[in-house]
Motif scaffolding. Structure first.
Motif, PDB file in Angstrom:
ATOM      1  N   ASP A 147      38.853  44.849  97.451  1.00  0.00           N
ATOM      2  CA  ASP A 147      38.574  45.908  96.314  1.00  0.00           C
ATOM      3  C   ASP A 147      37.752  45.038  94.989  1.00  0.00           C
ATOM      4  OD1 ASP A 147      39.901  47.301  97.334  1.00  0.00           O
ATOM      5  OD2 ASP A 147      41.751  47.360  96.790  1.00  0.00           O
ATOM      6  N   PHE A 148      38.000  43.496  95.012  1.00  0.00           N
ATOM      7  CA  PHE A 148      37.648  42.497  94.549  1.00  0.00           C
ATOM      8  C   PHE A 148      36.296  41.441  94.330  1.00  0.00           C
ATOM      9  CE2 PHE A 148      41.761  43.591  93.255  1.00  0.00           C
ATOM     10  CZ  PHE A 148      41.789  44.090  91.672  1.00  0.00           C
ATOM     11  N   SER A 149      35.499  42.054  95.942  1.00  0.00           N
ATOM     12  CA  SER A 149      34.560  40.722  95.505  1.00  0.00           C
ATOM     13  C   SER A 149      33.555  41.500  94.768  1.00  0.00           C
ATOM     14  CB  SER A 149      33.341  41.876  96.995  1.00  0.00           C
ATOM     15  OG  SER A 149      33.314  42.925  96.547  1.00  0.00           O
ATOM     16  N   PRO A 150      32.362  40.389  94.929  1.00  0.00           N
ATOM     17  CA  PRO A 150      31.507  40.636  93.490  1.00  0.00           C
ATOM     18  C   PRO A 150      31.026  41.608  93.089  1.00  0.00           C
ATOM     19  CG  PRO A 150      31.331  38.571  94.252  1.00  0.00           C
ATOM     20  CD  PRO A 150      32.485  38.760  95.461  1.00  0.00           C
ATOM     21  N   PRO A 151      30.381  42.539  94.269  1.00  0.00           N
ATOM     22  CA  PRO A 151      30.183  43.873  94.204  1.00  0.00           C
ATOM     23  C   PRO A 151      30.866  44.843  93.596  1.00  0.00           C
ATOM     24  CG  PRO A 151      28.881  42.884  95.878  1.00  0.00           C
ATOM     25  CD  PRO A 151      29.761  41.951  95.505  1.00  0.00           C
ATOM     26  N   ALA A 152      31.646  44.409  93.552  1.00  0.00           N
ATOM     27  CA  ALA A 152      33.003  45.769  93.131  1.00  0.00           C
ATOM     28  C   ALA A 152      33.366  44.788  91.794  1.00  0.00           C
ATOM     29  CB  ALA A 152      34.559  45.094  94.396  1.00  0.00           C
ATOM     30  N   VAL A 153      33.504  44.190  91.193  1.00  0.00           N
ATOM     31  CA  VAL A 153      34.029  43.439  90.733  1.00  0.00           C
ATOM     32  C   VAL A 153      32.473  43.539  89.455  1.00  0.00           C
ATOM     33  CG1 VAL A 153      33.818  41.074  88.686  1.00  0.00           C
ATOM     34  CG2 VAL A 153      35.342  41.304  90.673  1.00  0.00           C
ATOM     35  N   ARG A 154      31.242  44.004  89.867  1.00  0.00           N
ATOM     36  CA  ARG A 154      30.399  44.224  89.211  1.00  0.00           C
ATOM     37  C   ARG A 154      29.721  45.941  88.772  1.00  0.00           C
ATOM     38  NH1 ARG A 154      28.185  40.925  92.619  1.00  0.00           N
ATOM     39  NH2 ARG A 154      27.065  39.570  91.234  1.00  0.00           N
ATOM     40  N   GLN A 155      30.878  46.459  89.247  1.00  0.00           N
ATOM     41  CA  GLN A 155      31.261  48.034  89.109  1.00  0.00           C
ATOM     42  C   GLN A 155      32.818  48.072  88.597  1.00  0.00           C
ATOM     43  OE1 GLN A 155      32.673  51.107  92.677  1.00  0.00           O
ATOM     44  NE2 GLN A 155      30.743  51.791  92.144  1.00  0.00           N
ATOM     45  N   LEU A 156      33.099  47.390  88.587  1.00  0.00           N
ATOM     46  CA  LEU A 156      34.408  47.488  87.399  1.00  0.00           C
ATOM     47  C   LEU A 156      34.119  47.051  86.001  1.00  0.00           C
ATOM     48  CD1 LEU A 156      37.483  46.139  89.136  1.00  0.00           C
ATOM     49  CD2 LEU A 156      37.514  48.770  88.497  1.00  0.00           C
ATOM     50  N   LEU A 157      33.195  46.186  86.442  1.00  0.00           N
ATOM     51  CA  LEU A 157      32.852  45.717  84.555  1.00  0.00           C
ATOM     52  C   LEU A 157      32.253  46.765  83.705  1.00  0.00           C
ATOM     53  CD1 LEU A 157      31.709  42.121  85.306  1.00  0.00           C
ATOM     54  CD2 LEU A 157      33.566  42.807  83.821  1.00  0.00           C
ATOM     55  N   SER A 158      31.159  47.185  84.708  1.00  0.00           N
ATOM     56  CA  SER A 158      30.244  48.978  83.525  1.00  0.00           C
ATOM     57  C   SER A 158      31.715  50.195  83.415  1.00  0.00           C
ATOM     58  CB  SER A 158      29.826  49.192  84.481  1.00  0.00           C
ATOM     59  OG  SER A 158      30.353  49.878  86.181  1.00  0.00           O
ATOM     60  N   LYS A 159      32.624  50.011  83.943  1.00  0.00           N
ATOM     61  CA  LYS A 159      33.645  51.510  83.488  1.00  0.00           C
ATOM     62  C   LYS A 159      35.363  50.651  83.577  1.00  0.00           C
ATOM     63  CE  LYS A 159      33.094  53.569  88.233  1.00  0.00           C
ATOM     64  NZ  LYS A 159      34.006  52.909  90.264  1.00  0.00           N
ATOM     65  N   ARG A 160      35.385  49.759  83.534  1.00  0.00           N
ATOM     66  CA  ARG A 160      36.459  48.969  82.139  1.00  0.00           C
ATOM     67  C   ARG A 160      36.505  48.098  80.701  1.00  0.00           C
ATOM     68  NH1 ARG A 160      40.188  47.616  87.037  1.00  0.00           N
ATOM     69  NH2 ARG A 160      40.583  49.157  88.330  1.00  0.00           N
ATOM     70  N   GLN A 161      37.243  47.758  80.882  1.00  0.00           N
ATOM     71  CA  GLN A 161      36.930  46.465  79.214  1.00  0.00           C
ATOM     72  C   GLN A 161      37.852  45.875  79.594  1.00  0.00           C
ATOM     73  OE1 GLN A 161      38.469  47.677  75.198  1.00  0.00           O
ATOM     74  NE2 GLN A 161      38.347  49.985  75.841  1.00  0.00           N
ATOM     75  N   VAL A 162      36.628  44.644  80.568  1.00  0.00           N
ATOM     76  CA  VAL A 162      37.269  43.382  81.160  1.00  0.00           C
ATOM     77  C   VAL A 162      37.386  42.217  80.001  1.00  0.00           C
ATOM     78  CG1 VAL A 162      37.144  41.953  83.068  1.00  0.00           C
ATOM     79  CG2 VAL A 162      36.613  44.799  83.111  1.00  0.00           C
ATOM     80  N   TRP A 163      38.294  41.267  80.408  1.00  0.00           N
ATOM     81  CA  TRP A 163      38.373  40.028  79.186  1.00  0.00           C
ATOM     82  C   TRP A 163      38.579  39.048  80.226  1.00  0.00           C
ATOM     83  CZ3 TRP A 163      40.027  44.782  77.417  1.00  0.00           C
ATOM     84  CH2 TRP A 163      39.350  45.164  75.839  1.00  0.00           C
ATOM     85  N   VAL A 164      38.076  37.739  80.226  1.00  0.00           N
ATOM     86  CA  VAL A 164      38.176  35.970  80.206  1.00  0.00           C
ATOM     87  C   VAL A 164      38.840  35.765  79.773  1.00  0.00           C
ATOM     88  CG1 VAL A 164      36.021  37.056  82.303  1.00  0.00           C
ATOM     89  CG2 VAL A 164      35.508  35.083  80.556  1.00  0.00           C
ATOM     90  N   ALA A 165      39.045  35.086  80.050  1.00  0.00           N
ATOM     91  CA  ALA A 165      40.145  33.613  79.657  1.00  0.00           C
ATOM     92  C   ALA A 165      39.197  32.133  80.143  1.00  0.00           C
ATOM     93  CB  ALA A 165      41.528  33.455  79.763  1.00  0.00           C
ATOM     94  N   GLN A 166      38.956  32.300  78.658  1.00  0.00           N
ATOM     95  CA  GLN A 166      37.875  30.710  79.340  1.00  0.00           C
ATOM     96  C   GLN A 166      38.528  29.195  78.664  1.00  0.00           C
ATOM     97  OE1 GLN A 166      33.862  31.335  79.206  1.00  0.00           O
ATOM     98  NE2 GLN A 166      32.859  29.350  79.258  1.00  0.00           N
ATOM     99  N   ALA A 167      38.296  28.073  79.641  1.00  0.00           N
ATOM    100  CA  ALA A 167      38.767  27.110  78.772  1.00  0.00           C
ATOM    101  C   ALA A 167      37.865  26.029  79.646  1.00  0.00           C
ATOM    102  CB  ALA A 167      40.031  26.480  80.008  1.00  0.00           C
TER     103      ALA A 167
END
Length: 153
Positions: free
Chosen positions: A43-63
Motif C-alpha cells: 500500500d506504500f510503494s512509490p506509485p501508491a504514495v504518489r496516488q495518495l498525494l493526489s487524494k489526501r493532504q500529506v505532510w512531511v517532517a524534514q530535518a
C-alpha cells in the motif's frame, strides 16, 4: 527534535515510501505477523504514495534535508502517520499531529479519527485519543481512535 513540517510534494514520494517501509519493517513488525507487514508494504510503494498525494493532504517532517516523518489528513481521518525508527520518541510525530490539528481546525473540523496500529496506540492515547472499537482486516488488528479538537481562543 526540531524539524520543518511542510506539505509533501510529488518528488517526495520515493522518500516517503522508503520511510514508511522501514518503519513497518522495524517498528510495526514487532506487533504484526510478517504476512500483514508484507501486505501493508504494498500500500506504500512509490506509485501508491504518489496516488495518495493526489487524494489526501500529506505532510512531511524534514530535518537536515531528510524526510524523517509523514502524516496525512483525509477529511477528518488521520492516516499514514510514520516516523523514521531512529527518530521515534523525539517529538516528530507530535509535531506532525499538531499540524494536522491546525489544518483540520482551519476548515472547521472539530473531531479527528485515526485507524491506529497496535504499535501506535500509546502514541495516540498520549495525544488524547480514545479507543472506540477494534477492526480486523484478516490478521491485521486496527484500533479506531477519536479525539475532540478545541479551537484556539
Amino acid at each position: 527534535m526540531d524539524c520543518e513540517i511542510r506539505p509533501a510534494h510529488e518528488q517526495d514520494a520515493d522518500a516517503i515510501s522508503r520511510l514508511i517501509i522501514v518503519a513497518l519493517q522495524t517498528s510495526n513488525a514487532q506487533d504484526y505477523p510478517a504476512a500483514v507487514i508484507a501486505q501493508v508494504r504494498q500500500d506504500f510503494s512509490p506509485p501508491a504514495v504518489r496516488q495518495l498525494l493526489s487524494k489526501r493532504q500529506v505532510w512531511v517532517a524534514q530535518a537536515a534535508s531528510e524526510i524523517v516523518g509523514t502524516a496525512s489528513l483525509d477529511g477528518q481521518v488521520v492516516r499514514s502517520v510514520f516516523v523514521a525508527p531512529d527518530k521515534q520518541g523525539q517529538g516528530v510525530g507530535s509535531q506532525l499531529m499538531a499540524e494536522l490539528e491546525r489544518q483540520a481546525l482551519s476548515v472547521g473540523i472539530t473531531q479527528l479519527t485515526v485507524p491506529s496500529s497496535i504499535t501506535a496506540e500509546g502514541f495516540y492515547a498520549n495525544l488524547g485519543f480514545r479507543t472506540l472499537r477494534e477492526q480486523y482486516h484478516g490478521e491485521e488488528r486496527t484500533l479506531i481512535m477519536q479525539r475532540e479538537l478545541t479551537p484556539p481562543l
